[in-house]
Design a protein around this motif. Structure first.
Motif, PDB file in Angstrom:
ATOM      1  N   LYS A   5       0.854  -1.184   0.000  1.00 44.38           N
ATOM      2  CA  LYS A   5       0.000   0.000   0.000  1.00 44.38           C
ATOM      3  C   LYS A   5       0.890   1.234   0.000  1.00 44.38           C
ATOM      4  O   LYS A   5       1.608   1.497   0.961  1.00 44.38           O
ATOM      5  CB  LYS A   5      -0.921  -0.017   1.200  1.00 44.38           C
ATOM      6  CG  LYS A   5      -1.793  -1.260   1.177  1.00 44.38           C
ATOM      7  CD  LYS A   5      -3.026  -1.089   1.964  1.00 44.38           C
ATOM      8  CE  LYS A   5      -3.747  -2.406   1.915  1.00 44.38           C
ATOM      9  NZ  LYS A   5      -5.078  -2.377   1.694  1.00 44.38           N
ATOM     10  N   LYS A   7       1.998   4.865   0.408  1.00 44.08           N
ATOM     11  CA  LYS A   7       1.618   5.979   1.257  1.00 44.08           C
ATOM     12  C   LYS A   7       1.457   7.228   0.395  1.00 44.08           C
ATOM     13  O   LYS A   7       2.258   7.491  -0.497  1.00 44.08           O
ATOM     14  CB  LYS A   7       2.668   6.203   2.340  1.00 44.08           C
ATOM     15  CG  LYS A   7       2.727   5.043   3.314  1.00 44.08           C
ATOM     16  CD  LYS A   7       3.731   5.271   4.405  1.00 44.08           C
ATOM     17  CE  LYS A   7       3.706   4.105   5.378  1.00 44.08           C
ATOM     18  NZ  LYS A   7       4.601   4.310   6.508  1.00 44.08           N
ATOM     19  N   THR A   8       0.405   7.985   0.694  1.00 43.39           N
ATOM     20  CA  THR A   8       0.075   9.160  -0.102  1.00 43.39           C
ATOM     21  C   THR A   8       0.017  10.384   0.807  1.00 43.39           C
ATOM     22  O   THR A   8      -0.512  10.311   1.918  1.00 43.39           O
ATOM     23  CB  THR A   8      -1.289   8.966  -0.791  1.00 43.39           C
ATOM     24  OG1 THR A   8      -1.215   7.793  -1.607  1.00 43.39           O
ATOM     25  CG2 THR A   8      -1.659  10.162  -1.639  1.00 43.39           C
ATOM     26  N   PHE A  72      -5.357   2.940   1.276  1.00 41.22           N
ATOM     27  CA  PHE A  72      -3.929   3.212   1.355  1.00 41.22           C
ATOM     28  C   PHE A  72      -3.707   4.267   2.442  1.00 41.22           C
ATOM     29  O   PHE A  72      -4.597   5.065   2.732  1.00 41.22           O
ATOM     30  CB  PHE A  72      -3.363   3.691   0.009  1.00 41.22           C
ATOM     31  CG  PHE A  72      -4.129   4.850  -0.588  1.00 41.22           C
ATOM     32  CD1 PHE A  72      -3.846   6.164  -0.232  1.00 41.22           C
ATOM     33  CD2 PHE A  72      -5.138   4.630  -1.504  1.00 41.22           C
ATOM     34  CE1 PHE A  72      -4.547   7.222  -0.766  1.00 41.22           C
ATOM     35  CE2 PHE A  72      -5.854   5.677  -2.054  1.00 41.22           C
ATOM     36  CZ  PHE A  72      -5.561   6.990  -1.687  1.00 41.22           C
ATOM     37  N   PRO A  73      -2.534   4.261   3.040  1.00 36.69           N
ATOM     38  CA  PRO A  73      -2.252   5.251   4.077  1.00 36.69           C
ATOM     39  C   PRO A  73      -2.220   6.661   3.480  1.00 36.69           C
ATOM     40  O   PRO A  73      -1.607   6.896   2.441  1.00 36.69           O
ATOM     41  CB  PRO A  73      -0.869   4.851   4.594  1.00 36.69           C
ATOM     42  CG  PRO A  73      -0.664   3.450   4.135  1.00 36.69           C
ATOM     43  CD  PRO A  73      -1.446   3.305   2.873  1.00 36.69           C
ATOM     44  N   LEU A  74      -2.890   7.589   4.144  1.00 36.70           N
ATOM     45  CA  LEU A  74      -2.992   8.963   3.652  1.00 36.70           C
ATOM     46  C   LEU A  74      -2.661   9.938   4.776  1.00 36.70           C
ATOM     47  O   LEU A  74      -3.139   9.793   5.901  1.00 36.70           O
ATOM     48  CB  LEU A  74      -4.406   9.242   3.138  1.00 36.70           C
ATOM     49  CG  LEU A  74      -4.689  10.666   2.684  1.00 36.70           C
ATOM     50  CD1 LEU A  74      -3.956  10.977   1.390  1.00 36.70           C
ATOM     51  CD2 LEU A  74      -6.192  10.873   2.507  1.00 36.70           C
ATOM     52  N   HIS A  75      -1.862  10.936   4.429  1.00 33.29           N
ATOM     53  CA  HIS A  75      -1.493  11.993   5.381  1.00 33.29           C
ATOM     54  C   HIS A  75      -1.841  13.328   4.742  1.00 33.29           C
ATOM     55  O   HIS A  75      -1.432  13.610   3.612  1.00 33.29           O
ATOM     56  CB  HIS A  75       0.011  11.913   5.673  1.00 33.29           C
ATOM     57  CG  HIS A  75       0.513  12.955   6.613  1.00 33.29           C
ATOM     58  ND1 HIS A  75       0.143  13.012   7.932  1.00 33.29           N
ATOM     59  CD2 HIS A  75       1.363  13.991   6.417  1.00 33.29           C
ATOM     60  CE1 HIS A  75       0.756  14.026   8.514  1.00 33.29           C
ATOM     61  NE2 HIS A  75       1.493  14.643   7.609  1.00 33.29           N
ATOM     62  N   PHE A  96       4.649   9.558   9.771  1.00 34.75           N
ATOM     63  CA  PHE A  96       3.722   8.900   8.842  1.00 34.75           C
ATOM     64  C   PHE A  96       4.460   7.950   7.901  1.00 34.75           C
ATOM     65  O   PHE A  96       4.002   6.850   7.625  1.00 34.75           O
ATOM     66  CB  PHE A  96       2.967   9.962   8.036  1.00 34.75           C
ATOM     67  CG  PHE A  96       2.194   9.405   6.876  1.00 34.75           C
ATOM     68  CD1 PHE A  96       1.038   8.676   7.077  1.00 34.75           C
ATOM     69  CD2 PHE A  96       2.623   9.614   5.570  1.00 34.75           C
ATOM     70  CE1 PHE A  96       0.314   8.154   6.001  1.00 34.75           C
ATOM     71  CE2 PHE A  96       1.905   9.107   4.495  1.00 34.75           C
ATOM     72  CZ  PHE A  96       0.759   8.375   4.717  1.00 34.75           C
ATOM     73  N   LEU A  97       5.620   8.384   7.419  1.00 33.70           N
ATOM     74  CA  LEU A  97       6.384   7.569   6.484  1.00 33.70           C
ATOM     75  C   LEU A  97       7.171   6.456   7.170  1.00 33.70           C
ATOM     76  O   LEU A  97       7.758   5.602   6.513  1.00 33.70           O
ATOM     77  CB  LEU A  97       7.337   8.455   5.671  1.00 33.70           C
ATOM     78  CG  LEU A  97       6.658   9.471   4.755  1.00 33.70           C
ATOM     79  CD1 LEU A  97       7.693  10.415   4.141  1.00 33.70           C
ATOM     80  CD2 LEU A  97       5.847   8.774   3.677  1.00 33.70           C
TER      81      LEU A  97
END
Length: 178
Positions: A5, A7-8, A72-75, A96-97
C-alpha cells in the motif's frame, strides 16, 4: 502475495490563496495563453471554468475517499501549517512515512524544502523563454494570506458565499486565512 500500500501525502491550501496562485500561473506560463485581469478571472475560477474544475469539488471528492476508506495510508498536510511550523510538519511526515530521522536530517529537510531555497531560479534562459512569460517566476511569494492583497471586499463576499454553497457542510478541511 501481499499487496504493498503506497503511502500518499495530500497537501491542501487555503482556497483564496490557491485562487491567487492559480491566476498567477495562468498569466505567467505560456501554455495557458491567458492575459485576462484578476477581476474577470475570479468568478470563472470559483465556478470551475478552468481546466482543473472547482477546488471545492476536489476537496469534497477527497473527503468522500477518506470517509469510504482510501485503501492506502494517507497523510493530509496544510500549506499554512508548513509555513507556520515546518519542523513540526516534517516530524509528522517522517512519523507517517515510518522514517526515524535524526534532528539534523529534519533540519536539513526544512532548509532545502523551504520556499527560499526552492524559489531560487533553476531554469535556463532557454527554458524560461520557452515556457514562461516576461519576468514570471514559478515560485512567486509562498505566503499565507496574500489573497488579502488581491480580493476586493465584494470579491471576498462573493467567494465566501459561493464556497459555502459548494463545499460540504461537514467538510473536514479547515483553513486559516493568515
Amino acid at each position: 502475495m501481499a499487496t504493498k500500500k503506497i503511502k500518499t501525502v495530500l497537501c491542501v491550501r487555503n482556497p483564496k490563496d490557491t485562487a491567487v496562485s492559480y491566476y498567477n500561473h495562468m498569466t505567467g506560463i505560456r501554455f495557458y495563453d491567458y492575459s485576462g485581469k484578476w477581476e474577470n478571472w475570479i468568478r470563472p475560477f470559483i465556478h470551475g471554468k478552468y481546466e482543473l474544475g472547482t477546488y471545492s469539488a476536489y476537496l469534497n471528492e477527497w473527503q468522500e475517499v477518506i470517509e469510504a476508506g482510501t485503501g492506502f495510508p494517507l497523510h493530509v498536510i496544510y500549506f499554512e501549517d508548513l509555513k507556520k511550523d515546518p519542523a513540526s510538519e516534517v516530524d509528522k511526515l517522517a512519523n507517517f512515512l515510518g522514517i526515524d530521522a535524526c534532528t539534523d536530517l529534519k533540519t536539513q529537510i526544512v532548509d532545502v524544502c523551504g520556499f527560499e531555497k526552492m524559489a531560487k531560479d533553476k531554469f535556463s534562459e532557454e527554458t524560461k523563454k520557452a515556457f514562461l512569460k516576461g519576468a514570471f517566476t514559478f515560485f512567486r511569494k509562498g505566503q499565507v494570506g496574500d489573497w488579502k492583497n488581491w480580493f476586493t471586499v465584494a470579491q471576498n463576499e462573493y467567494f465566501d458565499a459561493e464556497w459555502k454553497k459548494q463545499i460540504r457542510g461537514d467538510t473536514m478541511f479547515t483553513f486559516t486565512n493568515d
